[in-house]
Motif scaffolding. Structure first.
Motif, PDB file in Angstrom:
ATOM      1  N   THR A 181       0.830  -1.214   0.000  1.00 50.86           N
ATOM      2  CA  THR A 181       0.000   0.000   0.000  1.00 50.86           C
ATOM      3  C   THR A 181       0.859   1.256   0.000  1.00 50.86           C
ATOM      4  O   THR A 181       0.584   2.219  -0.731  1.00 50.86           O
ATOM      5  N   LEU A 182       1.910   1.276   0.812  1.00 50.04           N
ATOM      6  CA  LEU A 182       2.779   2.460   0.899  1.00 50.04           C
ATOM      7  C   LEU A 182       3.527   2.693  -0.412  1.00 50.04           C
ATOM      8  O   LEU A 182       3.716   3.841  -0.834  1.00 50.04           O
ATOM      9  N   VAL A 183       3.954   1.623  -1.056  1.00 44.23           N
ATOM     10  CA  VAL A 183       4.614   1.753  -2.370  1.00 44.23           C
ATOM     11  C   VAL A 183       3.622   2.302  -3.392  1.00 44.23           C
ATOM     12  O   VAL A 183       3.966   3.166  -4.210  1.00 44.23           O
ATOM     13  N   ALA A 184       2.378   1.824  -3.348  1.00 44.38           N
ATOM     14  CA  ALA A 184       1.356   2.303  -4.287  1.00 44.38           C
ATOM     15  C   ALA A 184       1.082   3.791  -4.097  1.00 44.38           C
ATOM     16  O   ALA A 184       0.804   4.511  -5.065  1.00 44.38           O
ATOM     17  N   LEU A 185       1.184   4.266  -2.857  1.00 45.10           N
ATOM     18  CA  LEU A 185       0.920   5.683  -2.576  1.00 45.10           C
ATOM     19  C   LEU A 185       2.017   6.609  -3.109  1.00 45.10           C
ATOM     20  O   LEU A 185       1.859   7.830  -3.095  1.00 45.10           O
ATOM     21  N   GLN A 186       3.126   6.046  -3.590  1.00 46.53           N
ATOM     22  CA  GLN A 186       4.140   6.865  -4.252  1.00 46.53           C
ATOM     23  C   GLN A 186       3.570   7.526  -5.505  1.00 46.53           C
ATOM     24  O   GLN A 186       4.092   8.538  -5.970  1.00 46.53           O
ATOM     25  N   HIS A 187       2.507   6.961  -6.040  1.00 48.84           N
ATOM     26  CA  HIS A 187       1.922   7.461  -7.284  1.00 48.84           C
ATOM     27  C   HIS A 187       0.722   8.383  -7.055  1.00 48.84           C
ATOM     28  O   HIS A 187       0.134   8.864  -8.018  1.00 48.84           O
ATOM     29  N   THR A 188       0.357   8.628  -5.795  1.00 47.14           N
ATOM     30  CA  THR A 188      -0.804   9.483  -5.543  1.00 47.14           C
ATOM     31  C   THR A 188      -0.495  10.924  -5.916  1.00 47.14           C
ATOM     32  O   THR A 188       0.646  11.384  -5.805  1.00 47.14           O
ATOM     33  N   ALA A 189      -1.512  11.643  -6.334  1.00 45.32           N
ATOM     34  CA  ALA A 189      -1.313  13.027  -6.787  1.00 45.32           C
ATOM     35  C   ALA A 189      -1.116  13.989  -5.627  1.00 45.32           C
ATOM     36  O   ALA A 189      -0.525  15.068  -5.799  1.00 45.32           O
ATOM     37  N   HIS A 190      -1.597  13.633  -4.442  1.00 49.38           N
ATOM     38  CA  HIS A 190      -1.508  14.542  -3.293  1.00 49.38           C
ATOM     39  C   HIS A 190      -0.112  14.467  -2.672  1.00 49.38           C
ATOM     40  O   HIS A 190       0.309  13.430  -2.164  1.00 49.38           O
ATOM     41  N   GLU A 191       0.624  15.586  -2.712  1.00 52.91           N
ATOM     42  CA  GLU A 191       2.017  15.582  -2.259  1.00 52.91           C
ATOM     43  C   GLU A 191       2.138  15.248  -0.779  1.00 52.91           C
ATOM     44  O   GLU A 191       3.048  14.505  -0.368  1.00 52.91           O
ATOM     45  N   GLY A 192       1.222  15.768   0.050  1.00 53.43           N
ATOM     46  CA  GLY A 192       1.283  15.495   1.481  1.00 53.43           C
ATOM     47  C   GLY A 192       1.156  14.012   1.777  1.00 53.43           C
ATOM     48  O   GLY A 192       1.922  13.448   2.576  1.00 53.43           O
ATOM     49  N   ASN A 193       0.190  13.357   1.129  1.00 55.43           N
ATOM     50  CA  ASN A 193       0.013  11.907   1.302  1.00 55.43           C
ATOM     51  C   ASN A 193       1.241  11.141   0.809  1.00 55.43           C
ATOM     52  O   ASN A 193       1.673  10.161   1.425  1.00 55.43           O
ATOM     53  N   ARG A 194       1.782  11.615  -0.308  1.00 51.22           N
ATOM     54  CA  ARG A 194       2.943  10.951  -0.903  1.00 51.22           C
ATOM     55  C   ARG A 194       4.135  10.961   0.075  1.00 51.22           C
ATOM     56  O   ARG A 194       4.795   9.937   0.282  1.00 51.22           O
ATOM     57  N   LEU A 195       4.375  12.119   0.674  1.00 50.50           N
ATOM     58  CA  LEU A 195       5.532  12.259   1.560  1.00 50.50           C
ATOM     59  C   LEU A 195       5.316  11.554   2.899  1.00 50.50           C
ATOM     60  O   LEU A 195       6.258  10.980   3.464  1.00 50.50           O
ATOM     61  N   GLU A 196       4.095  11.606   3.428  1.00 53.07           N
ATOM     62  CA  GLU A 196       3.811  10.899   4.681  1.00 53.07           C
ATOM     63  C   GLU A 196       3.927   9.394   4.480  1.00 53.07           C
ATOM     64  O   GLU A 196       4.456   8.672   5.341  1.00 53.07           O
ATOM     65  N   ALA A 197       3.424   8.905   3.339  1.00 44.99           N
ATOM     66  CA  ALA A 197       3.537   7.471   3.039  1.00 44.99           C
ATOM     67  C   ALA A 197       5.003   7.070   2.880  1.00 44.99           C
ATOM     68  O   ALA A 197       5.421   5.987   3.315  1.00 44.99           O
ATOM     69  N   ALA A 198       5.791   7.949   2.270  1.00 44.58           N
ATOM     70  CA  ALA A 198       7.219   7.676   2.089  1.00 44.58           C
ATOM     71  C   ALA A 198       7.927   7.593   3.444  1.00 44.58           C
ATOM     72  O   ALA A 198       8.777   6.728   3.671  1.00 44.58           O
ATOM     73  N   LYS A 199       7.559   8.488   4.341  1.00 45.18           N
ATOM     74  CA  LYS A 199       8.135   8.465   5.691  1.00 45.18           C
ATOM     75  C   LYS A 199       7.801   7.146   6.386  1.00 45.18           C
ATOM     76  O   LYS A 199       8.652   6.537   7.037  1.00 45.18           O
ATOM     77  N   CYS A 200       6.548   6.694   6.231  1.00 37.22           N
ATOM     78  CA  CYS A 200       6.131   5.402   6.811  1.00 37.22           C
ATOM     79  C   CYS A 200       6.918   4.247   6.201  1.00 37.22           C
ATOM     80  O   CYS A 200       7.332   3.319   6.906  1.00 37.22           O
ATOM     81  N   LEU A 201       7.130   4.308   4.893  1.00 33.46           N
ATOM     82  CA  LEU A 201       7.851   3.234   4.205  1.00 33.46           C
ATOM     83  C   LEU A 201       9.286   3.144   4.715  1.00 33.46           C
ATOM     84  O   LEU A 201       9.815   2.046   4.932  1.00 33.46           O
ATOM     85  N   GLY A 202       9.909   4.303   4.933  1.00 35.08           N
ATOM     86  CA  GLY A 202      11.269   4.312   5.486  1.00 35.08           C
ATOM     87  C   GLY A 202      11.298   3.757   6.898  1.00 35.08           C
ATOM     88  O   GLY A 202      12.203   2.999   7.267  1.00 35.08           O
ATOM     89  N   THR A 203      10.286   4.120   7.706  1.00 37.94           N
ATOM     90  CA  THR A 203      10.209   3.620   9.080  1.00 37.94           C
ATOM     91  C   THR A 203       9.933   2.121   9.103  1.00 37.94           C
ATOM     92  O   THR A 203      10.405   1.403   9.991  1.00 37.94           O
ATOM     93  N   LEU A 204       9.168   1.639   8.128  1.00 41.79           N
ATOM     94  CA  LEU A 204       8.859   0.206   8.038  1.00 41.79           C
ATOM     95  C   LEU A 204      10.134  -0.630   7.910  1.00 41.79           C
ATOM     96  O   LEU A 204      10.154  -1.802   8.302  1.00 41.79           O
ATOM     97  N   CYS A 205      11.191  -0.035   7.386  1.00 43.35           N
ATOM     98  CA  CYS A 205      12.458  -0.766   7.218  1.00 43.35           C
ATOM     99  C   CYS A 205      12.988  -1.294   8.544  1.00 43.35           C
ATOM    100  O   CYS A 205      13.724  -2.293   8.567  1.00 43.35           O
ATOM    101  N   THR A 206      12.628  -0.653   9.648  1.00 48.29           N
ATOM    102  CA  THR A 206      13.091  -1.116  10.962  1.00 48.29           C
ATOM    103  C   THR A 206      12.475  -2.457  11.326  1.00 48.29           C
ATOM    104  O   THR A 206      12.964  -3.135  12.233  1.00 48.29           O
ATOM    105  N   CYS A 207      11.400  -2.830  10.652  1.00 43.00           N
ATOM    106  CA  CYS A 207      10.669  -4.060  10.990  1.00 43.00           C
ATOM    107  C   CYS A 207      10.993  -5.212  10.048  1.00 43.00           C
ATOM    108  O   CYS A 207      10.511  -6.334  10.250  1.00 43.00           O
ATOM    109  N   LEU A 208      11.775  -4.960   9.002  1.00 45.53           N
ATOM    110  CA  LEU A 208      11.968  -5.954   7.950  1.00 45.53           C
ATOM    111  C   LEU A 208      13.178  -6.853   8.210  1.00 45.53           C
ATOM    112  O   LEU A 208      14.176  -6.419   8.801  1.00 45.53           O
ATOM    113  N   SER A 209      13.089  -8.073   7.728  1.00 44.03           N
ATOM    114  CA  SER A 209      14.232  -8.991   7.780  1.00 44.03           C
ATOM    115  C   SER A 209      15.258  -8.566   6.734  1.00 44.03           C
ATOM    116  O   SER A 209      14.992  -7.683   5.900  1.00 44.03           O
TER     117      SER A 209
END
Length: 395
Positions: A181-209
């Motif tokens: 879902t967060l990767v898909a939001l990279q394509h959303t037209a709303h810049e605020g949503n795009r950047l917040e989703a990107a921040k979440c995606l970066g934070t998600l890296c702390t949880c990944l193997s």
């Protein structure tokens, strides 16, 4: 801590405040909640957890939050609940399900102050929750189905908070769904949503193997050439910045450091200003996290000083200032350029360059003066003298 509360307890005060919360007017309810915040702050955890004090405080607050009162009442009640949970910790475990439901509901409130408090609340509460998957599932579903970009922004902020607090306890199934879902939001037209989703995606890296992290980086974050959509590149650069901030050691341990360096250089060299500015933030974060300054990043920094955009030239001055441990090679490359920028006609560029030079001087630049040629040393001394004089006059 108020000594009297430790000696006699807070029950007499709570009786009055409880009555105000349950039976008073809207103004009384707000003032009652604010008074409770003060009582909680002035009481020790021991005082608050003795007897049935936690129940006496939390019960009326949750009840008021469930009714239809004004946003100011809700904000005060949410603040009181957050203060209580912070103070008593696991002693509030009996209310976790009710609080969780209340916070998640408040995230959909039309008033921003209420939503902001709910973000703080759910971020704190998830630390105590024995089961975090339902929280992630609820936030994920709401993010997907909510078409209101403002409401979605709040939900993404909440997701970022709970990822930091409890992301490691999330099951792999939810990690994968959330990543998609967060990767898909990279394509959303709303810049605020795009950047917040990107921040979440970066934070998600702390949880990944290890394998999950490598896959995300290779298929998405480091892929700078498969798309010409600058919005997607902006999102990727922001996600990479967030990942570097949260998980730089993990990135290095799986052999991605050199690949990240090349991706950052590509972002800085982009012809789109937002991508370039994000890339420069990544540059300073990379340098500080890994305590090294690769020649490739020095090259793109130097190149950015001649950019046609005011925003980029200002950003590169700020980038240089954020580098915590500059090397001789780095300083010899950027100081002459900063001196030129300190005389720029544009006030934003000039101020950013002057701040960088002054901060460097105050952090021990004198030790490095010997590395410069005579002309640069003279210009530096003149610049520092001018800035010191101005600073003295302002005082």
């Amino acid at each position: 801590e108020l000594h009297g509360f430790a000696l006699k307890g807070i029950t007499p005060v709570l009786t009055v405040l409880k009555e105000g919360l349950l039976s008073g007017s809207q103004d009384d309810k707000e003032e009652g909640a604010r008074a409770l915040i003060l009582v909680i702050r002035l009481s020790s955890a021991k005082t608050l957890t003795s007897g049935r004090v936690v129940m006496t405080i939390a019960g009326p607050l949750i009840r008021v939050l469930g009714d239809r009162y004004g946003w100011n009442v809700k904000v005060a009640v949410l603040e009181a609940l957050v203060a209580l949970v912070k103070k008593v910790g696991i002693a509030a475990k009996g209310f976790i399900p009710q609080l969780q439901t209340s916070y998640l509901k408040a995230l959909g409130d039309p008033n921003l102050p209420v939503r902001n408090q709910a973000v703080i609340g759910i971020t704190e509460l998830v630390l105590l929750s024995p089961r975090v998957d339902p929280v992630f599932n609820d936030l994920h579903n709401n993010i997907k189905k909510n078409e209101d970009s403002v409401m979605r922004n709040t939900l993404l902020q909440a997701l970022s908070g709970v990822l930091k607090s409890a992301g490691e306890r999330m099951s792999d199934k939810y990690k994968g769904d959330l990543q998609d879902t967060l990767v898909a939001l990279q394509h959303t037209a709303h810049e605020g949503n795009r950047l917040e989703a990107a921040k979440c995606l970066g934070t998600l890296c702390t949880c990944l193997s290890d394998d999950q992290l490598v896959s995300l980086f290779e298929t998405n974050l480091l892929d700078t050439s498969s798309t010409s959509d600058w919005g997607v590149l902006q999102a990727k650069s922001r996600a990479l910045l967030s990942a570097l901030n949260c998980e730089s050691e993990h990135i290095s341990s799986v052999g991605l450091q050199d690949h990240v360096e090349r991706a950052i250089a590509a972002f800085v060299s982009s012809d789109r200003i937002p991508v370039c500015v994000n890339g420069l933030e990544c540059v300073s974060e990379f340098i500080n996290q890994y305590n090294c300054i690769p020649s490739s990043l020095i090259a793109v920094i130097v190149e950015s000083f001649s950019h046609t955009s005011v925003d980029v030239r200002q950003a590169v001055c700020e980038c240089c200032n954020r580098v915590s441990k500059p090397t001789d090679i780095f300083l010899k490359a950027v100081i002459p350029l900063l001196l030129s920028c300190s005389q720029d006609k544009n006030t934003a560029i000039k101020a950013a360059a002057e701040k960088c030079l002054m901060d460097r001087f105050e952090s021990g630049m004198k030790e490095y003066m010997s590395i410069f040629d005579a002309a640069t040393t003279r210009r530096l001394e003149e610049c520092f003298a001018r800035l010191r004089t101005r600073k003295t006059k302002n005082i």
